[in-house]
Design a protein around this motif. Structure first.
Motif, short mmCIF file in Angstrom:
data_model
loop_
_atom_site.label_atom_id
_atom_site.label_comp_id
_atom_site.label_asym_id
_atom_site.label_seq_id
_atom_site.Cartn_x
_atom_site.Cartn_y
_atom_site.Cartn_z
N ASP A 254 0.68 -1.40 -0.53
CA ASP A 254 0.01 0.21 0.02
C ASP A 254 0.59 0.78 -0.02
OD1 ASP A 254 -2.49 -0.38 -0.34
OD2 ASP A 254 -3.13 -1.10 1.81
N GLU A 255 2.17 0.89 0.66
CA GLU A 255 2.68 2.40 1.19
C GLU A 255 3.57 2.51 -0.90
OE1 GLU A 255 6.32 1.56 3.75
OE2 GLU A 255 6.91 2.25 1.56
N LEU A 256 4.18 1.43 -1.18
CA LEU A 256 4.70 1.81 -2.31
C LEU A 256 3.99 2.05 -3.28
CD1 LEU A 256 6.54 -1.88 -2.28
CD2 LEU A 256 7.08 0.09 -1.73
N LEU A 257 2.29 1.84 -3.03
CA LEU A 257 1.56 1.82 -4.55
C LEU A 257 0.89 3.69 -4.40
CD1 LEU A 257 -0.80 -0.63 -5.03
CD2 LEU A 257 0.28 0.55 -6.80
N SER A 258 0.97 4.01 -2.86
CA SER A 258 0.50 5.71 -3.05
C SER A 258 1.74 6.40 -2.54
CB SER A 258 -0.37 5.40 -1.91
OG SER A 258 0.94 5.22 -0.53
N ASN A 259 2.71 6.19 -2.60
CA ASN A 259 3.88 6.73 -2.62
C ASN A 259 4.14 6.90 -4.63
OD1 ASN A 259 4.92 8.20 -0.71
ND2 ASN A 259 6.10 6.11 0.02
N GLY A 260 3.99 5.93 -5.40
CA GLY A 260 3.79 5.88 -6.91
C GLY A 260 3.14 6.72 -7.26
N ARG A 261 1.68 6.82 -6.63
CA ARG A 261 0.74 7.22 -7.86
C ARG A 261 0.70 8.68 -7.12
NH1 ARG A 261 -3.46 3.13 -5.93
NH2 ARG A 261 -3.17 1.75 -8.48
N LYS A 262 0.91 9.71 -5.97
CA LYS A 262 1.37 10.25 -5.17
C LYS A 262 1.62 10.81 -6.57
CE LYS A 262 0.85 10.48 -0.54
NZ LYS A 262 1.53 10.37 0.48
N LEU A 263 3.11 10.55 -6.83
CA LEU A 263 4.28 11.00 -8.10
C LEU A 263 3.05 10.99 -9.71
CD1 LEU A 263 7.50 10.46 -6.65
CD2 LEU A 263 6.35 12.85 -7.02
N LEU A 264 3.34 9.85 -9.36
CA LEU A 264 2.42 9.50 -11.13
C LEU A 264 1.13 9.94 -11.77
CD1 LEU A 264 5.13 6.47 -12.35
CD2 LEU A 264 5.36 9.63 -12.77
#
Lengths: 100, 188
Positions: free
Chosen positions: A85-95
């Motif tokens: 979840d953390e990996l996904l949400s950080n990636g989504r925040k940027l991209l």
């Protein structure tokens, strides 16, 4: 956790034997993850050792060994979910925002 | 009709490739012994072949359980005819291509483990050849009376050359391990 181990654990919420796990992982991943028989065998051994899964004490003359996830295994999946979840949400925040 | 081919491989992946090329032509391996392969005619590309070095000999407890597992997964083991089969750790598997792609090791860690086993095997063979080789040469060098014949010298030198060859065979395996290890840094 490797994707193979992750999908093995997800599969074993329902008791399954080796061949069943291979088929189920393929199904879950839309044919993308094709576990090698040797890799699966090694992973099952390691997971039993860790206490994340256990062999089912089924019918004695049944030659196919079935496995099931343990309480500890479920906890491991939960903490993996938090990590993903953390990996996904950080990636989504940027991209993610830009592409929408 | 069966066809027998004599051929010797050191690189198991090249051997695997060759078996799969033969299978694609409609010649399926059904039994083998040292450097000798027996093929039967089959449908073109009916089987996919894979070669593995087991941790234990074929009859060892670990292997028996593993081979049982493979059987359940629809994998067949090609019979090793004659030879020191009981102690052999190399096995050839095959599975019907209709069951989909067939691999034994699908992740980096298990591939590395397998290559390490092979690397260790070549290194220990090399070491053994060196020890016996140098012992033979040493016997000749220490022999003042002349009971030890030149056969020991020739044998010794041949074994040392053989040892060097196995050391050489282990180099590409070592490189594959290194490559996979660097892949791991990126992928996991």
């Amino acid at each position: 956790m490797t994707e193979g181990v992750y999908y093995i654990l997800l599969s074993l919420f329902t008791p399954m034997h080796g061949y069943g796990i291979m088929q189920n992982v393929k199904l879950l991943s839309n044919q993308r993850v094709d576990l090698g028989a040797g890799t699966l065998y090694g992973a099952l051994g390691t997971l039993v050792e860790r206490g994340w899964i256990e062999p089912l004490q089924g019918i004695q003359d049944s030659r196919k060994k079935e496995y099931k996830i343990t309480q500890e295994g479920i906890l491991a999946v939960q903490s993996e979910l938090t990590r993903l979840d953390e990996l996904l949400s950080n990636g989504r925040k940027l991209l993610g925002g830009e592409s929408e | 009709m069966s066809h027998t081919v004599r051929k010797l491989f050191i690189d198991f992946e090249k051997e695997e490739q060759w078996l799969n090329d033969m299978a694609a032509k409609g010649l399926a391996l059904t039994e083998y012994s040292w450097a000798r392969y027996v093929f039967e005619e089959s449908g073109k590309g009916e089987y996919i072949y894979r070669i593995e070095l087991l941790e234990d000999g074929i009859k060892g407890a670990k292997s028996v359980e593993y081979l049982q597992f493979m059987e359940e997964a629809g994998v067949e083991r090609v019979i090793m005819n004659k030879g020191p089969a009981a102690h052999n750790k190399w096995v050839i598997f095959r599975r019907k291509a209709s069951e989909g792609p067939f691999t034994i090791y699908s992740d980096t860690d298990s591939k590395i483990k397998h290559y390490r086993r092979i690397h260790r095997l070549w290194m220990s063979v090399a070491l053994m050849e060196f020890i016996i080789g140098f012992m033979n040469v040493g016997l000749v060098a220490l022999d003042y009376i002349g009971i030890v014949s030149n056969i020991n010298l020739v044998m010794g030198l041949l074994l040392i050359i053989l040892g060097a060859a196995f050391l050489l065979f282990s180099v590409p395996v070592h490189q594959k391990i290194k490559k996979l290890q660097s892949d791991k840094l990126i992928r996991e």
